[in-house]
Design a protein around this motif. Sequence first.
Motif, PDB file in Angstrom:
ATOM      1  N   ILE A 176      41.534  37.529  33.402  1.00  0.00           N
ATOM      2  CA  ILE A 176      41.259  37.244  32.063  1.00  0.00           C
ATOM      3  C   ILE A 176      39.712  37.972  31.714  1.00  0.00           C
ATOM      4  CG2 ILE A 176      40.582  34.670  30.891  1.00  0.00           C
ATOM      5  CD1 ILE A 176      43.370  35.209  31.402  1.00  0.00           C
ATOM      6  N   ASP A 177      39.333  37.778  32.097  1.00  0.00           N
ATOM      7  CA  ASP A 177      37.762  38.734  32.316  1.00  0.00           C
ATOM      8  C   ASP A 177      37.288  38.474  33.835  1.00  0.00           C
ATOM      9  OD1 ASP A 177      35.304  39.559  30.718  1.00  0.00           O
ATOM     10  OD2 ASP A 177      35.440  37.429  29.769  1.00  0.00           O
ATOM     11  N   TYR A 178      36.093  39.594  32.948  1.00  0.00           N
ATOM     12  CA  TYR A 178      35.140  40.222  34.503  1.00  0.00           C
ATOM     13  C   TYR A 178      34.099  39.999  34.241  1.00  0.00           C
ATOM     14  CZ  TYR A 178      33.337  43.848  37.189  1.00  0.00           C
ATOM     15  OH  TYR A 178      32.577  44.760  38.147  1.00  0.00           O
ATOM     16  N   LEU A 179      33.225  39.001  35.267  1.00  0.00           N
ATOM     17  CA  LEU A 179      31.515  38.383  35.049  1.00  0.00           C
ATOM     18  C   LEU A 179      31.315  39.636  35.815  1.00  0.00           C
ATOM     19  CD1 LEU A 179      32.406  34.935  34.409  1.00  0.00           C
ATOM     20  CD2 LEU A 179      33.220  36.148  32.717  1.00  0.00           C
ATOM     21  N   LEU A 180      30.057  39.398  35.623  1.00  0.00           N
ATOM     22  CA  LEU A 180      29.135  40.271  36.430  1.00  0.00           C
ATOM     23  C   LEU A 180      27.452  39.733  37.186  1.00  0.00           C
ATOM     24  CD1 LEU A 180      28.395  43.326  37.375  1.00  0.00           C
ATOM     25  CD2 LEU A 180      26.765  44.034  35.739  1.00  0.00           C
ATOM     26  N   LYS A 181      27.380  39.844  38.721  1.00  0.00           N
ATOM     27  CA  LYS A 181      26.014  38.303  38.565  1.00  0.00           C
ATOM     28  C   LYS A 181      25.305  39.163  38.405  1.00  0.00           C
ATOM     29  CE  LYS A 181      29.673  36.846  42.483  1.00  0.00           C
ATOM     30  NZ  LYS A 181      29.326  37.100  44.205  1.00  0.00           N
ATOM     31  N   PRO A 182      24.233  38.172  38.404  1.00  0.00           N
ATOM     32  CA  PRO A 182      23.896  37.176  38.219  1.00  0.00           C
ATOM     33  C   PRO A 182      24.980  36.763  36.457  1.00  0.00           C
ATOM     34  CG  PRO A 182      21.499  37.720  37.776  1.00  0.00           C
ATOM     35  CD  PRO A 182      23.245  38.793  38.141  1.00  0.00           C
ATOM     36  N   ILE A 183      25.984  35.334  36.500  1.00  0.00           N
ATOM     37  CA  ILE A 183      26.735  35.043  35.649  1.00  0.00           C
ATOM     38  C   ILE A 183      25.876  34.014  34.629  1.00  0.00           C
ATOM     39  CG2 ILE A 183      27.912  34.492  35.644  1.00  0.00           C
ATOM     40  CD1 ILE A 183      29.638  34.651  38.097  1.00  0.00           C
TER      41      ILE A 183
ATOM     42  N   PRO B 211      46.040  32.910  36.390  1.00  0.00           N
ATOM     43  CA  PRO B 211      45.289  33.565  36.116  1.00  0.00           C
ATOM     44  C   PRO B 211      44.022  33.948  37.044  1.00  0.00           C
ATOM     45  CG  PRO B 211      46.008  31.831  33.895  1.00  0.00           C
ATOM     46  CD  PRO B 211      46.267  31.361  35.740  1.00  0.00           C
ATOM     47  N   ILE B 212      43.376  34.981  36.780  1.00  0.00           N
ATOM     48  CA  ILE B 212      42.026  35.336  36.998  1.00  0.00           C
ATOM     49  C   ILE B 212      41.114  35.692  36.596  1.00  0.00           C
ATOM     50  CG2 ILE B 212      40.758  36.709  38.952  1.00  0.00           C
ATOM     51  CD1 ILE B 212      43.637  36.138  41.192  1.00  0.00           C
ATOM     52  N   ILE B 213      39.599  34.992  36.710  1.00  0.00           N
ATOM     53  CA  ILE B 213      38.684  35.649  36.285  1.00  0.00           C
ATOM     54  C   ILE B 213      37.596  36.387  37.507  1.00  0.00           C
ATOM     55  CG2 ILE B 213      36.749  35.537  34.914  1.00  0.00           C
ATOM     56  CD1 ILE B 213      37.355  32.850  33.474  1.00  0.00           C
ATOM     57  N   PHE B 214      37.233  37.833  37.413  1.00  0.00           N
ATOM     58  CA  PHE B 214      36.757  38.468  38.618  1.00  0.00           C
ATOM     59  C   PHE B 214      35.207  37.734  38.383  1.00  0.00           C
ATOM     60  CE2 PHE B 214      40.136  41.330  39.872  1.00  0.00           C
ATOM     61  CZ  PHE B 214      40.525  40.334  40.943  1.00  0.00           C
ATOM     62  N   THR B 215      34.676  37.753  39.104  1.00  0.00           N
ATOM     63  CA  THR B 215      33.205  37.027  39.505  1.00  0.00           C
ATOM     64  C   THR B 215      32.809  38.646  40.828  1.00  0.00           C
ATOM     65  OG1 THR B 215      33.237  35.877  40.805  1.00  0.00           O
ATOM     66  CG2 THR B 215      32.844  35.086  38.837  1.00  0.00           C
ATOM     67  N   THR B 216      31.648  39.186  40.447  1.00  0.00           N
ATOM     68  CA  THR B 216      31.563  40.339  41.288  1.00  0.00           C
ATOM     69  C   THR B 216      29.387  41.180  41.090  1.00  0.00           C
ATOM     70  OG1 THR B 216      32.122  41.915  42.529  1.00  0.00           O
ATOM     71  CG2 THR B 216      32.470  42.193  39.877  1.00  0.00           C
ATOM     72  N   ALA B 217      29.279  41.590  42.097  1.00  0.00           N
ATOM     73  CA  ALA B 217      28.033  41.828  41.106  1.00  0.00           C
ATOM     74  C   ALA B 217      28.528  43.819  41.266  1.00  0.00           C
ATOM     75  CB  ALA B 217      27.228  42.030  43.128  1.00  0.00           C
ATOM     76  N   TYR B 218      29.846  44.060  41.361  1.00  0.00           N
ATOM     77  CA  TYR B 218      30.089  45.703  41.653  1.00  0.00           C
ATOM     78  C   TYR B 218      30.425  45.537  40.307  1.00  0.00           C
ATOM     79  CZ  TYR B 218      28.069  44.823  46.226  1.00  0.00           C
ATOM     80  OH  TYR B 218      27.578  44.851  47.699  1.00  0.00           O
ATOM     81  N   GLU B 219      29.970  47.001  39.275  1.00  0.00           N
ATOM     82  CA  GLU B 219      30.780  47.518  38.205  1.00  0.00           C
ATOM     83  C   GLU B 219      32.050  48.032  38.251  1.00  0.00           C
ATOM     84  OE1 GLU B 219      28.004  48.349  35.006  1.00  0.00           O
ATOM     85  OE2 GLU B 219      26.365  47.620  35.652  1.00  0.00           O
ATOM     86  N   GLN B 220      31.750  48.601  39.289  1.00  0.00           N
ATOM     87  CA  GLN B 220      32.995  49.790  39.688  1.00  0.00           C
ATOM     88  C   GLN B 220      34.460  48.836  39.548  1.00  0.00           C
ATOM     89  OE1 GLN B 220      30.284  49.056  41.458  1.00  0.00           O
ATOM     90  NE2 GLN B 220      30.734  49.396  44.046  1.00  0.00           N
ATOM     91  N   TYR B 221      34.129  47.894  39.832  1.00  0.00           N
ATOM     92  CA  TYR B 221      35.800  47.053  39.683  1.00  0.00           C
ATOM     93  C   TYR B 221      36.061  46.405  38.538  1.00  0.00           C
ATOM     94  CZ  TYR B 221      34.697  46.617  44.917  1.00  0.00           C
ATOM     95  OH  TYR B 221      34.577  47.380  46.202  1.00  0.00           O
ATOM     96  N   ALA B 222      35.012  46.810  37.563  1.00  0.00           N
ATOM     97  CA  ALA B 222      35.796  46.735  36.688  1.00  0.00           C
ATOM     98  C   ALA B 222      37.196  46.649  36.102  1.00  0.00           C
ATOM     99  CB  ALA B 222      34.493  46.958  35.199  1.00  0.00           C
ATOM    100  N   VAL B 223      37.367  47.821  35.656  1.00  0.00           N
ATOM    101  CA  VAL B 223      38.778  48.811  35.592  1.00  0.00           C
ATOM    102  C   VAL B 223      39.450  48.139  36.538  1.00  0.00           C
ATOM    103  CG1 VAL B 223      39.656  51.423  35.413  1.00  0.00           C
ATOM    104  CG2 VAL B 223      37.251  50.883  34.837  1.00  0.00           C
ATOM    105  N   GLU B 224      39.489  48.494  37.138  1.00  0.00           N
ATOM    106  CA  GLU B 224      40.516  48.168  38.624  1.00  0.00           C
ATOM    107  C   GLU B 224      41.089  46.684  37.968  1.00  0.00           C
ATOM    108  OE1 GLU B 224      42.703  48.310  42.596  1.00  0.00           O
ATOM    109  OE2 GLU B 224      39.998  48.538  42.596  1.00  0.00           O
TER     110      GLU B 224
END
Length: 228
Positions: free
Chosen positions: A94-101, A74-87
Amino acid sequence: MIKCLLIDDEPLALQLLESHVSQTEGVEVLKTFTNPIEALQEVETLKPDLIFSDIQMPELNGVQFSKIIGNKYPIIFTTAYEQYAVEGFELDVIDYLLKPIALQRFQKAVDKFKNRSKSAAADAPAADYIFVKSEYKTLKINLSDIHYIKGMADYVTIVTADKKVHTLENLKHYQATLPASSFMRVHKSYIIAMDKIEFIERNRAVILGDYIPVSDTYKKDFFDRVNN
């Protein structure tokens, strides 16, 4: 304890994730990576319960990493870029966390993982056997073969119709492991298979001709179950 891998090419981002893990109950860091290729090489050896991965990284990005390992971890993505959320959600992360978390948001993601894990465990069929370490062997014993388990000072004995298996586990282990629908603790020293009872005489259950005492602690629950 949830053992997790942290993958991010930015050391400061890794430090923040490590800090969040240290403040979250039931979670610990297995290993951190700034290079996703190194993480890919070690993931099968480390076998984490959960992976926190940045998305935009050189050589191999988080989405590519996720596609390579598939649904095994299982993976939780962490990123500063919202455009990756859909993919990310198309990959069933599991989830998509937008930096700063924020810590609270991090812990909410961990709770989502815990809830999904509980649901998966509830849907999984229960095994109809156990493995028992006895001396230098690990024996497979079908649950349907177990008549009762007797606890001694330093070991327990699992009794079937044709053998007795001694192991260093304790009764609490088997009380937690065996299905409550079939087995019941009736004494500080005994767990019995309810369908193996031949008859009950006063406060004793007879199995394989052995008289097994039902103590006061368990008497009410035992007879409620018998009578119902």
